[in-house]
Design a protein around this motif. Structure first.
Motif, PDB file in Angstrom:
ATOM      1  N   LEU A 145       0.822  -1.213   0.000  1.00 19.59           N
ATOM      2  CA  LEU A 145       0.000   0.000   0.000  1.00 19.59           C
ATOM      3  C   LEU A 145       0.852   1.256   0.000  1.00 19.59           C
ATOM      4  O   LEU A 145       0.593   2.200  -0.762  1.00 19.59           O
ATOM      5  CB  LEU A 145      -0.938  -0.010   1.209  1.00 19.59           C
ATOM      6  CG  LEU A 145      -1.748   1.270   1.424  1.00 19.59           C
ATOM      7  CD1 LEU A 145      -2.800   1.436   0.342  1.00 19.59           C
ATOM      8  CD2 LEU A 145      -2.390   1.278   2.809  1.00 19.59           C
ATOM      9  N   ILE A 146       1.861   1.316   0.825  1.00 19.31           N
ATOM     10  CA  ILE A 146       2.656   2.536   0.988  1.00 19.31           C
ATOM     11  C   ILE A 146       3.814   2.606  -0.001  1.00 19.31           C
ATOM     12  O   ILE A 146       4.622   3.547   0.066  1.00 19.31           O
ATOM     13  CB  ILE A 146       3.201   2.636   2.425  1.00 19.31           C
ATOM     14  CG1 ILE A 146       4.141   1.466   2.729  1.00 19.31           C
ATOM     15  CG2 ILE A 146       2.059   2.702   3.424  1.00 19.31           C
ATOM     16  CD1 ILE A 146       4.799   1.534   4.111  1.00 19.31           C
ATOM     17  N   SER A 147       3.927   1.652  -0.906  1.00 13.58           N
ATOM     18  CA  SER A 147       5.023   1.694  -1.882  1.00 13.58           C
ATOM     19  C   SER A 147       4.845   2.886  -2.827  1.00 13.58           C
ATOM     20  O   SER A 147       3.715   3.339  -3.095  1.00 13.58           O
ATOM     21  CB  SER A 147       5.075   0.385  -2.674  1.00 13.58           C
ATOM     22  OG  SER A 147       3.906   0.231  -3.452  1.00 13.58           O
ATOM     23  N   TRP A 148       5.966   3.381  -3.336  1.00 14.61           N
ATOM     24  CA  TRP A 148       5.934   4.559  -4.202  1.00 14.61           C
ATOM     25  C   TRP A 148       5.192   4.271  -5.509  1.00 14.61           C
ATOM     26  O   TRP A 148       4.436   5.110  -5.992  1.00 14.61           O
ATOM     27  CB  TRP A 148       7.366   5.011  -4.484  1.00 14.61           C
ATOM     28  CG  TRP A 148       7.451   6.205  -5.381  1.00 14.61           C
ATOM     29  CD1 TRP A 148       7.812   6.222  -6.684  1.00 14.61           C
ATOM     30  CD2 TRP A 148       7.148   7.551  -5.015  1.00 14.61           C
ATOM     31  NE1 TRP A 148       7.766   7.495  -7.169  1.00 14.61           N
ATOM     32  CE2 TRP A 148       7.364   8.344  -6.177  1.00 14.61           C
ATOM     33  CE3 TRP A 148       6.731   8.173  -3.853  1.00 14.61           C
ATOM     34  CZ2 TRP A 148       7.166   9.711  -6.181  1.00 14.61           C
ATOM     35  CZ3 TRP A 148       6.542   9.540  -3.853  1.00 14.61           C
ATOM     36  CH2 TRP A 148       6.748  10.303  -5.008  1.00 14.61           C
TER      37      TRP A 148
ATOM     38  N   LEU B  37       5.048  12.103  -1.161  1.00  9.86           N
ATOM     39  CA  LEU B  37       5.984  11.771  -0.083  1.00  9.86           C
ATOM     40  C   LEU B  37       5.385  12.089   1.280  1.00  9.86           C
ATOM     41  O   LEU B  37       5.555  11.332   2.247  1.00  9.86           O
ATOM     42  CB  LEU B  37       7.293  12.528  -0.279  1.00  9.86           C
ATOM     43  CG  LEU B  37       8.226  12.012  -1.388  1.00  9.86           C
ATOM     44  CD1 LEU B  37       9.397  12.967  -1.586  1.00  9.86           C
ATOM     45  CD2 LEU B  37       8.727  10.615  -1.056  1.00  9.86           C
ATOM     46  N   GLN B  38       4.692  13.236   1.366  1.00 11.41           N
ATOM     47  CA  GLN B  38       4.044  13.595   2.621  1.00 11.41           C
ATOM     48  C   GLN B  38       2.951  12.584   2.981  1.00 11.41           C
ATOM     49  O   GLN B  38       2.830  12.168   4.142  1.00 11.41           O
ATOM     50  CB  GLN B  38       3.448  15.006   2.503  1.00 11.41           C
ATOM     51  CG  GLN B  38       2.737  15.510   3.750  1.00 11.41           C
ATOM     52  CD  GLN B  38       3.690  15.716   4.911  1.00 11.41           C
ATOM     53  OE1 GLN B  38       4.897  15.900   4.714  1.00 11.41           O
ATOM     54  NE2 GLN B  38       3.159  15.689   6.128  1.00 11.41           N
TER      55      GLN B  38
ATOM     56  N   ALA C 259     -14.830  14.094  -1.066  1.00 14.55           N
ATOM     57  CA  ALA C 259     -13.636  14.154  -0.226  1.00 14.55           C
ATOM     58  C   ALA C 259     -12.580  15.033  -0.880  1.00 14.55           C
ATOM     59  O   ALA C 259     -12.580  15.224  -2.099  1.00 14.55           O
ATOM     60  CB  ALA C 259     -13.086  12.746  -0.004  1.00 14.55           C
ATOM     61  N   PRO C 260     -11.653  15.593  -0.102  1.00 11.16           N
ATOM     62  CA  PRO C 260     -10.541  16.339  -0.701  1.00 11.16           C
ATOM     63  C   PRO C 260      -9.751  15.462  -1.668  1.00 11.16           C
ATOM     64  O   PRO C 260      -9.711  14.230  -1.533  1.00 11.16           O
ATOM     65  CB  PRO C 260      -9.692  16.750   0.513  1.00 11.16           C
ATOM     66  CG  PRO C 260     -10.636  16.719   1.675  1.00 11.16           C
ATOM     67  CD  PRO C 260     -11.621  15.622   1.378  1.00 11.16           C
ATOM     68  N   TYR C 261      -9.122  16.105  -2.629  1.00 15.57           N
ATOM     69  CA  TYR C 261      -8.441  15.338  -3.678  1.00 15.57           C
ATOM     70  C   TYR C 261      -7.320  14.476  -3.092  1.00 15.57           C
ATOM     71  O   TYR C 261      -7.076  13.360  -3.557  1.00 15.57           O
ATOM     72  CB  TYR C 261      -7.873  16.291  -4.725  1.00 15.57           C
ATOM     73  CG  TYR C 261      -7.160  15.578  -5.847  1.00 15.57           C
ATOM     74  CD1 TYR C 261      -7.871  14.871  -6.811  1.00 15.57           C
ATOM     75  CD2 TYR C 261      -5.768  15.581  -5.929  1.00 15.57           C
ATOM     76  CE1 TYR C 261      -7.225  14.191  -7.833  1.00 15.57           C
ATOM     77  CE2 TYR C 261      -5.108  14.914  -6.955  1.00 15.57           C
ATOM     78  CZ  TYR C 261      -5.841  14.225  -7.895  1.00 15.57           C
ATOM     79  OH  TYR C 261      -5.200  13.545  -8.893  1.00 15.57           O
ATOM     80  N   ARG C 262      -6.663  14.944  -2.075  1.00 11.80           N
ATOM     81  CA  ARG C 262      -5.590  14.174  -1.439  1.00 11.80           C
ATOM     82  C   ARG C 262      -6.131  12.867  -0.862  1.00 11.80           C
ATOM     83  O   ARG C 262      -5.489  11.816  -0.965  1.00 11.80           O
ATOM     84  CB  ARG C 262      -4.954  15.020  -0.341  1.00 11.80           C
ATOM     85  CG  ARG C 262      -3.773  14.397   0.381  1.00 11.80           C
ATOM     86  CD  ARG C 262      -3.126  15.446   1.273  1.00 11.80           C
ATOM     87  NE  ARG C 262      -1.997  14.903   1.995  1.00 11.80           N
ATOM     88  CZ  ARG C 262      -2.080  14.392   3.232  1.00 11.80           C
ATOM     89  NH1 ARG C 262      -3.253  14.373   3.851  1.00 11.80           N
ATOM     90  NH2 ARG C 262      -1.011  13.926   3.833  1.00 11.80           N
ATOM     91  N   ASP C 263      -7.312  12.919  -0.279  1.00 10.64           N
ATOM     92  CA  ASP C 263      -7.922  11.700   0.254  1.00 10.64           C
ATOM     93  C   ASP C 263      -8.354  10.762  -0.863  1.00 10.64           C
ATOM     94  O   ASP C 263      -8.317   9.534  -0.708  1.00 10.64           O
ATOM     95  CB  ASP C 263      -9.131  12.068   1.118  1.00 10.64           C
ATOM     96  CG  ASP C 263      -8.729  12.827   2.372  1.00 10.64           C
ATOM     97  OD1 ASP C 263      -7.544  12.779   2.733  1.00 10.64           O
ATOM     98  OD2 ASP C 263      -9.597  13.480   2.978  1.00 10.64           O
ATOM     99  N   ARG C 264      -8.775  11.319  -1.984  1.00 13.50           N
ATOM    100  CA  ARG C 264      -9.174  10.472  -3.104  1.00 13.50           C
ATOM    101  C   ARG C 264      -7.988   9.698  -3.672  1.00 13.50           C
ATOM    102  O   ARG C 264      -8.136   8.565  -4.143  1.00 13.50           O
ATOM    103  CB  ARG C 264      -9.828  11.325  -4.191  1.00 13.50           C
ATOM    104  CG  ARG C 264     -11.275  11.690  -3.890  1.00 13.50           C
ATOM    105  CD  ARG C 264     -11.843  12.579  -4.964  1.00 13.50           C
ATOM    106  NE  ARG C 264     -11.614  13.977  -4.676  1.00 13.50           N
ATOM    107  CZ  ARG C 264     -11.755  14.964  -5.549  1.00 13.50           C
ATOM    108  NH1 ARG C 264     -12.091  14.683  -6.795  1.00 13.50           N
ATOM    109  NH2 ARG C 264     -11.547  16.200  -5.194  1.00 13.50           N
TER     110      ARG C 264
END
Length: 464
Positions: free
Chosen positions: A11-14, A46-47, A78-83
Motif C-alpha cells: 500500500l505505501i510503496s511509491w 511523499l508527505q 472528499a478532498p483530492y488528497r484523500d481520493r
C-alpha cells in the motif's frame, strides 16, 4: 475462508501511490484541486507516504451538496488528497474482492455494470415465471459501522490495513437516515450505533457492495432459489412459485435484520415476468426491453437545455456531441429504433438569440435587466415618434455618395402607413453602419424607427 495479510508494504510503496495519483486525476485534469496537487506531486505523495507510515494520516473535511433527481440525496466529495489515498487502497483490495464477490453481483466490478446486469436478468427471465424485486431502504445512510468492520476482518488480517479502513469508515460525515429498531435494541440504540457512508467516495461503493456479499451467497446457496441478480441495493429473485418467493422474502428480511437493514416496502413486490420488470434503467421483458419513460422525459428536458446553452454560447458542439453519443450508447441497447428516429428530428442546434430564458441564473438576471432597458428605450422612442411625422418619399431616394464606394447602399421598396394612406408604396434607402466584422446595424425609415440588425455574411436575413 482465506484471510489476507502482509498488504501494508504494498500500500505505501511509491509505485502504488503514483498509480493511485494517475487514476484519481483521470478525466479531471482541468480542475483546480487536481492542478494544485500535480504542481507539487512528488512532495504531496511523499508527505502522504510519511503520514501512512507513521499512522498519523487524518482524512479532510467533506464538501457536500444535494441533488434532487432521481431522488433527494446528499453527495459528499472528499478532498483530492484523500481520493488519491482511496485509489491506493483499492489497488490492493480490488483484486481480492473480485475473487470473493458473487458472480451475479454487478456493481463496482470490472467488465460488469448496468448493461451486463440487464442482459443477465433478461436471460434468466426466460427460464422462470415469477420475480421478487427488492430494494433496501436508505441503503448508504443505513450501513452500520460495527457490522462493516466485522465484515472487513473476515477477509483481511493485516492490522495496519484494518486501521486505515476503520479510519475511513469512522471519518464518514453524518448521513440523513431513518430511526430503525431491530431485535435486542433499546430506546436509544438507533442513536448509539454510528452508521452511514458518504455517497460519492470510491471506497464507499466498494464497501457497500462488500457489505451485501453475504446476502448474495445466502440467497443462492441456502434459500434454494432458482436465479438471482443484484446491482448495488436493487436485486431480483426469480422462481416458478409465488409461495416460494414469499418465503424467500421473509428469509431475506430476517437475514437483513442481522445487518441492521430494512427492505423498502413500496418497492417490494412479486409479479409474473411476462408483466415486465424495471431494473437498472430499463423495462425488461423476456423477449425485449425498452427505456423507462422517466429517462426519456429527462433526456427531452436535457435536450432543450443543450439547445439553449448552444444558442447562448455556453456549450460548444463537441460537448453536445459527447452528451448525445452517451445517451445513444445507452438507448441503443434497447428496442428504441423508432424512439431515436423520432427524437433525432428535434436535434437542431443553432447559434444566436433565443427567446427562451437562459439556463444559468446569472444569465437570467442579465437578460431581465437588458429586457427592462430595452422596454424603457422603446417607450421613450414611441413617445418621440408621436411628436414627429414621418413621411415616405414617393420617388427613389439614393444614398449620398457613390454607391460603388459604399457596397451596402441599397434601395428597397416598402409598404406601410404614410401621408398617402395605408399600404401606400414608397422607396426609401437603408442606412448601413459597419460596427464589426460580424455585425452591421441597419436603420430603416419605415415609420416606426426600429433598429434592424443583420450579418455581413447574409444581407438578406435580418433579425429584429
Amino acid at each position: 475462508m482465506k484471510r489476507y495479510g502482509k498488504l501494508w508494504d504494498k500500500l505505501i510503496s511509491w509505485d502504488n501511490l503514483v498509480l493511485a495519483a494517475r487514476k484519481s486525476q483521470r478525466h479531471k485534469r482541468d480542475r483546480v484541486s487536481v492542478q494544485n496537487f500535480n504542481f507539487d506531486q512528488e512532495h504531496q505523495l511523499l508527505q502522504l507516504q510519511r503520514e501512512l507510515i507513521d499512522q498519523s494520516y487524518q482524512p479532510g473535511q467533506f464538501r457536500t451538496h444535494w441533488i434532487a433527481k432521481p431522488k433527494q440525496r446528499m453527495i459528499s466529495v472528499a478532498p483530492y488528497r484523500d481520493r488519491v489515498m482511496h485509489h491506493a487502497l483499492m489497488n490492493l483490495l480490488e483484486p481480492i474482492l473480485e475473487k470473493h464477490f458473487h458472480p451475479d453481483s454487478y456493481a463496482c466490478q470490472r467488465n460488469k455494470g448496468t448493461l451486463a446486469a440487464a442482459n443477465r436478468l433478461q436471460k434468466r427471465m426466460n427460464q422462470y415465471k415469477y420475480a421478487l424485486q427488492c430494494d433496501i431502504r436508505k441503503f448508504f445512510p443505513s450501513l452500520d459501522h460495527i457490522v462493516m468492520k466485522t465484515v472487513f476482518r473476515r477477509l483481511i488480517k493485516d492490522q495496519k490495513l484494518l486501521w486505515l479502513m476503520d479510519l475511513i469508515v469512522d471519518s464518514s460525515n453524518e448521513q440523513p437516515g431513518e430511526m430503525n429498531w431491530f431485535a435486542g435494541d433499546d430506546l436509544f440504540s438507533p442513536i448509539e450505533f454510528k452508521k452511514g457512508l458518504p455517497i460519492g467516495n470510491l471506497t464507499s461503493q466498494w464497501f457497500a457492495n462488500w457489505y451485501l456479499n453475504d446476502l448474495d451467497h445466502f440467497i443462492t446457496s441456502e434459500s434454494g432459489i432458482g436465479a438471482y441478480v443484484r446491482y448495488c441495493d436493487d436485486f431480483v429473485v426469480l422462481g416458478d412459485s409465488k409461495a416460494d418467493l414469499k418465503n424467500v422474502q421473509l428469509e431475506i428480511e430476517s437475514f437483513l435484520d442481522k445487518y441492521r437493514l430494512k427492505l423498502h416496502k413500496n418497492k417490494l413486490f412479486i409479479r409474473p415476468v411476462r408483466c415486465g420488470l424495471t431494473f437498472v434503467g430499463y423495462r425488461l421483458w423476456p423477449t425485449h426491453r425498452i427505456l423507462k419513460k422517466k429517462n426519456v422525459h429527462n433526456f427531452r428536458r436535457r435536450l432543450k437545455w443543450m439547445q439553449k446553452s448552444y444558442a447562448q454560447g455556453h456549450l460548444d458542439w463537441p460537448q453536445i456531441k459527447q452528451r448525445l453519443n452517451s445517451w445513444l450508447g445507452y438507448a441503443s441497447h434497447a428496442n428504441t429504433k423508432t424512439l431515436i428516429k423520432t427524437l433525432s428530428k428535434q436535434w437542431k442546434f443553432k447559434r444566436g438569440y433565443t427567446d427562451h430564458e437562459s439556463c444559468y441564473p446569472r444569465r437570467q438576471l442579465e437578460q431581465q435587466c437588458h429586457q427592462r432597458c430595452c422596454d424603457l428605450s422603446r417607450q421613450q422612442q414611441h413617445a418621440n415618434e408621436s411628436q414627429q411625422q414621418h413621411r415616405i418619399p414617393s420617388r427613389p431616394a439614393l444614398l449620398e455618395g457613390n454607391t460603388n464606394d459604399n457596397p451596402f447602399a441599397q434601395n428597397h421598396k416598402v409598404y406601410g402607413p404614410c401621408e398617402r394612406g395605408i399600404e401606400s408604396p414608397g422607396i426609401v434607402p437603408e442606412l448601413w453602419f459597419l460596427i464589426s466584422d460580424s455585425q452591421i446595424i441597419t436603420v430603416r425609415t419605415d415609420g416606426t424607427g426600429r433598429l434592424y440588425r443583420t450579418s455581413c455574411l447574409s444581407f438578406n436575413k435580418k433579425c429584429a
